[in-house]
Design a protein around this motif. Structure first.
Motif, PDB file in Angstrom:
ATOM      1  N   VAL A 152       0.862  -1.179   0.000  1.00  0.00           N
ATOM      2  CA  VAL A 152       0.000   0.000   0.000  1.00  0.00           C
ATOM      3  C   VAL A 152       0.898   1.229   0.000  1.00  0.00           C
ATOM      4  CG1 VAL A 152      -1.605   1.384   1.388  1.00  0.00           C
ATOM      5  CG2 VAL A 152      -1.945  -1.083   1.176  1.00  0.00           C
ATOM      6  N   ARG A 153       0.686   2.121  -0.931  1.00  0.00           N
ATOM      7  CA  ARG A 153       1.486   3.344  -1.036  1.00  0.00           C
ATOM      8  C   ARG A 153       0.582   4.544  -0.798  1.00  0.00           C
ATOM      9  NH1 ARG A 153       6.329   1.903  -3.454  1.00  0.00           N
ATOM     10  NH2 ARG A 153       6.287  -0.162  -4.445  1.00  0.00           N
ATOM     11  N   GLU A 154       0.765   5.212   0.332  1.00  0.00           N
ATOM     12  CA  GLU A 154      -0.112   6.317   0.718  1.00  0.00           C
ATOM     13  C   GLU A 154       0.684   7.380   1.472  1.00  0.00           C
ATOM     14  OE1 GLU A 154      -3.489   7.076   0.503  1.00  0.00           O
ATOM     15  OE2 GLU A 154      -3.729   5.415  -0.925  1.00  0.00           O
ATOM     16  N   PRO A 155       0.252   8.646   1.407  1.00  0.00           N
ATOM     17  CA  PRO A 155       0.820   9.680   2.281  1.00  0.00           C
ATOM     18  C   PRO A 155       0.105   9.663   3.632  1.00  0.00           C
ATOM     19  CG  PRO A 155      -0.811  10.661   0.844  1.00  0.00           C
ATOM     20  CD  PRO A 155      -0.757   9.196   0.483  1.00  0.00           C
ATOM     21  N   PHE A 156       0.655  10.366   4.584  1.00  0.00           N
ATOM     22  CA  PHE A 156       0.006  10.578   5.893  1.00  0.00           C
ATOM     23  C   PHE A 156      -0.455   9.249   6.511  1.00  0.00           C
ATOM     24  CE2 PHE A 156      -1.375  14.131   3.013  1.00  0.00           C
ATOM     25  CZ  PHE A 156      -0.465  15.084   3.458  1.00  0.00           C
ATOM     26  N   VAL A 157       0.449   8.283   6.607  1.00  0.00           N
ATOM     27  CA  VAL A 157       0.031   6.933   7.018  1.00  0.00           C
ATOM     28  C   VAL A 157      -0.398   6.870   8.485  1.00  0.00           C
ATOM     29  CG1 VAL A 157       1.434   5.811   5.257  1.00  0.00           C
ATOM     30  CG2 VAL A 157       2.410   6.221   7.534  1.00  0.00           C
ATOM     31  N   GLY A 158      -0.071   7.882   9.263  1.00  0.00           N
ATOM     32  CA  GLY A 158      -0.495   7.887  10.656  1.00  0.00           C
ATOM     33  C   GLY A 158      -1.845   8.533  10.882  1.00  0.00           C
ATOM     34  N   ARG A 159      -2.465   9.032   9.820  1.00  0.00           N
ATOM     35  CA  ARG A 159      -3.756   9.706   9.992  1.00  0.00           C
ATOM     36  C   ARG A 159      -4.799   8.710  10.477  1.00  0.00           C
ATOM     37  NH1 ARG A 159      -7.875   9.219   6.262  1.00  0.00           N
ATOM     38  NH2 ARG A 159      -7.419   7.894   4.458  1.00  0.00           N
ATOM     39  N   LEU A 160      -5.725   9.201  11.270  1.00  0.00           N
ATOM     40  CA  LEU A 160      -6.796   8.356  11.807  1.00  0.00           C
ATOM     41  C   LEU A 160      -8.070   8.538  11.005  1.00  0.00           C
ATOM     42  CD1 LEU A 160      -6.273   8.926  15.644  1.00  0.00           C
ATOM     43  CD2 LEU A 160      -5.820   6.812  14.368  1.00  0.00           C
ATOM     44  N   SER A 161      -8.782   7.447  10.812  1.00  0.00           N
ATOM     45  CA  SER A 161     -10.072   7.485  10.129  1.00  0.00           C
ATOM     46  C   SER A 161     -11.048   6.574  10.864  1.00  0.00           C
ATOM     47  CB  SER A 161      -9.936   7.009   8.678  1.00  0.00           C
ATOM     48  OG  SER A 161     -11.209   6.903   8.074  1.00  0.00           O
ATOM     49  N   ALA A 162     -12.229   7.102  11.152  1.00  0.00           N
ATOM     50  CA  ALA A 162     -13.302   6.312  11.767  1.00  0.00           C
ATOM     51  C   ALA A 162     -14.186   5.736  10.668  1.00  0.00           C
ATOM     52  CB  ALA A 162     -14.117   7.171  12.724  1.00  0.00           C
ATOM     53  N   MET A 163     -13.561   5.187   9.647  1.00  0.00           N
ATOM     54  CA  MET A 163     -14.251   4.763   8.433  1.00  0.00           C
ATOM     55  C   MET A 163     -15.414   3.818   8.740  1.00  0.00           C
ATOM     56  SD  MET A 163     -11.139   2.422   6.940  1.00  0.00           S
ATOM     57  CE  MET A 163     -11.551   2.833   5.274  1.00  0.00           C
ATOM     58  N   VAL A 164     -16.450   3.907   7.872  1.00  0.00           N
ATOM     59  CA  VAL A 164     -17.708   3.234   8.126  1.00  0.00           C
ATOM     60  C   VAL A 164     -18.006   2.209   7.038  1.00  0.00           C
ATOM     61  CG1 VAL A 164     -19.032   5.074   6.969  1.00  0.00           C
ATOM     62  CG2 VAL A 164     -20.178   3.588   8.611  1.00  0.00           C
ATOM     63  N   HIS A 165     -18.545   1.073   7.468  1.00  0.00           N
ATOM     64  CA  HIS A 165     -18.974   0.027   6.541  1.00  0.00           C
ATOM     65  C   HIS A 165     -20.166   0.558   5.746  1.00  0.00           C
ATOM     66  CE1 HIS A 165     -20.381  -3.805   5.015  1.00  0.00           C
ATOM     67  NE2 HIS A 165     -19.431  -4.469   5.633  1.00  0.00           N
ATOM     68  N   GLU A 166     -20.109   0.426   4.431  1.00  0.00           N
ATOM     69  CA  GLU A 166     -21.191   0.947   3.595  1.00  0.00           C
ATOM     70  C   GLU A 166     -22.537   0.281   3.917  1.00  0.00           C
ATOM     71  OE1 GLU A 166     -18.470  -1.829   1.218  1.00  0.00           O
ATOM     72  OE2 GLU A 166     -18.245  -0.134   2.590  1.00  0.00           O
ATOM     73  N   GLY A 167     -22.482  -0.964   4.392  1.00  0.00           N
ATOM     74  CA  GLY A 167     -23.719  -1.624   4.806  1.00  0.00           C
ATOM     75  C   GLY A 167     -24.370  -0.961   6.004  1.00  0.00           C
ATOM     76  N   ASP A 168     -23.564  -0.368   6.870  1.00  0.00           N
ATOM     77  CA  ASP A 168     -24.126   0.339   8.021  1.00  0.00           C
ATOM     78  C   ASP A 168     -24.786   1.652   7.607  1.00  0.00           C
ATOM     79  OD1 ASP A 168     -23.478  -1.593   9.864  1.00  0.00           O
ATOM     80  OD2 ASP A 168     -21.550  -0.713  10.377  1.00  0.00           O
ATOM     81  N   ILE A 169     -24.253   2.293   6.576  1.00  0.00           N
ATOM     82  CA  ILE A 169     -24.919   3.485   6.039  1.00  0.00           C
ATOM     83  C   ILE A 169     -26.282   3.075   5.485  1.00  0.00           C
ATOM     84  CG2 ILE A 169     -24.731   5.453   4.486  1.00  0.00           C
ATOM     85  CD1 ILE A 169     -21.695   4.831   4.300  1.00  0.00           C
ATOM     86  N   GLY A 170     -26.294   1.962   4.756  1.00  0.00           N
ATOM     87  CA  GLY A 170     -27.545   1.462   4.220  1.00  0.00           C
ATOM     88  C   GLY A 170     -28.547   1.130   5.300  1.00  0.00           C
ATOM     89  N   ALA A 171     -28.071   0.573   6.413  1.00  0.00           N
ATOM     90  CA  ALA A 171     -28.969   0.199   7.508  1.00  0.00           C
ATOM     91  C   ALA A 171     -29.587   1.424   8.169  1.00  0.00           C
ATOM     92  CB  ALA A 171     -28.212  -0.644   8.527  1.00  0.00           C
ATOM     93  N   VAL A 172     -28.772   2.456   8.397  1.00  0.00           N
ATOM     94  CA  VAL A 172     -29.295   3.689   8.990  1.00  0.00           C
ATOM     95  C   VAL A 172     -30.330   4.314   8.047  1.00  0.00           C
ATOM     96  CG1 VAL A 172     -28.706   6.047   9.676  1.00  0.00           C
ATOM     97  CG2 VAL A 172     -27.247   4.142  10.392  1.00  0.00           C
ATOM     98  N   ALA A 173     -30.022   4.335   6.756  1.00  0.00           N
ATOM     99  CA  ALA A 173     -30.959   4.896   5.791  1.00  0.00           C
ATOM    100  C   ALA A 173     -32.271   4.123   5.774  1.00  0.00           C
ATOM    101  CB  ALA A 173     -30.334   4.890   4.397  1.00  0.00           C
ATOM    102  N   ALA A 174     -32.197   2.807   5.816  1.00  0.00           N
ATOM    103  CA  ALA A 174     -33.401   1.982   5.757  1.00  0.00           C
ATOM    104  C   ALA A 174     -34.308   2.240   6.947  1.00  0.00           C
ATOM    105  CB  ALA A 174     -33.022   0.503   5.678  1.00  0.00           C
TER     106      ALA A 174
END
Length: 283
Positions: A152-174
């Motif tokens: 994996v080649r990326e900048p800012f490798v120490g950055r934090l992300s509270a990334m979300v499962h797309e299925g959970d977005i779908g569940a909240v929407a439903a």
């Protein structure tokens, strides 16, 4: 058109989030219409039987009239599916939705206030704005490099992300589309953990059964990589901003998924296990 009196229409139904909303609604026993500009070329393998695919274009509101017939819940995106320009047709879409008797609307936030979102929140129809942080599915952008080089080649490798499962977005929407109590709410939707690039690579390595190396790029190298991938200067500027200085809401897990759906948000390790084959070498 289906004759069921409780129908949900999902626009952007072939997208990362839209597909999940369709599946979640269907799993909850609702009748679902998936809107696409060209059903014959939609390319939507994976939709189970029971999903009604209909033609319509948010940039041409008149085309939505048949699709809105009998609809009680409407999910909207804020951009044109063709060129990703912000839609200017919100007022007319809202008028048609009200005339059709739509009871609830959800809107996938487009990164800020947009004409369509403004039209929905001023419509008088109960609305819910979905504001997810980084999608776990964004990790699929690494798949080619991981399959070819275990890297994996990326900048800012120490950055934090509270990334979300797309299925959970779908569940909240439903839930917001089919249950009372969510009108007038803007839901920030995160995953349950704040992860670095190394954390994500380790989860993917565990899922695929093979080590992954993380190579940190300088900002100049990242710019070169993004431009080579065809990213616009506007997108590149956005990436530099959010990756180099991720705002608190993008790196702070909150409990929206559990509060709205009644179950915990899914982890990136779960997402990695579900998508492990995309990161495995084929030979």
């Amino acid at each position: 058109m289906t004759n069921n009196a409780n129908v949900h229409l999902v626009t952007g139904a072939t997208g990362t989030v839209g597909r999940q909303i369709v599946l979640e609604l269907l799993n909850r026993g609702h009748s679902v219409r998936a809107l696409t500009r060209d059903p014959a070329k939609a390319g939507i393998p994976g939709f189970p039987d029971g999903v009604e695919v209909v033609r319509g274009d948010l940039a041409d509101p008149a085309s939505l009239v048949p699709a809105l017939e009998g609809v009680t819940g409407l999910h909207l995106i804020t951009f044109d599916g063709g060129g990703f320009a912000a839609l200017e047709t919100g007022p007319e879409i809202v008028r048609l939705a009200a005339a059709a008797g739509v009871h609830r609307i959800t809107v996938l936030n487009g990164g800020g206030d947009t004409p369509l979102q403004d039209a929905v929140t001023g419509s008088g129809i109960p609305w819910t704005v979905l504001m997810p942080v980084e999608f776990m599915a964004n990790a699929l952008a690494w798949a080619e490099g991981i399959r070819a080089e275990d890297t994996v080649r990326e900048p800012f490798v120490g950055r934090l992300s509270a990334m979300v499962h797309e299925g959970d977005i779908g569940a909240v929407a439903a839930v917001a589309l089919s249950e009372d109590g969510h009108g007038g709410q803007t839901y920030l939707i995160t995953g349950p953990e704040a992860l670095t690039i190394h954390d994500k690579a380790d989860a993917l390595a565990g899922a695929r059964g093979r080590k992954i190396e993380v190579v940190e790029l300088t900002e100049a190298q990242a710019l070169e990589q993004w431009r080579a991938a065809g990213q616009s200067e506007e997108v590149i500027g956005f990436l530099l901003e959010v990756y180099g200085n991720t705002p608190p809401e993008g790196r702070t897990p909150i409990g929206t998924v559990a509060e709205v759906t009644g179950r915990p948000a899914r982890t990136f390790a779960q997402w990695a296990a579900e998508n492990a084959d995309a990161f495995r070498r084929t030979a």
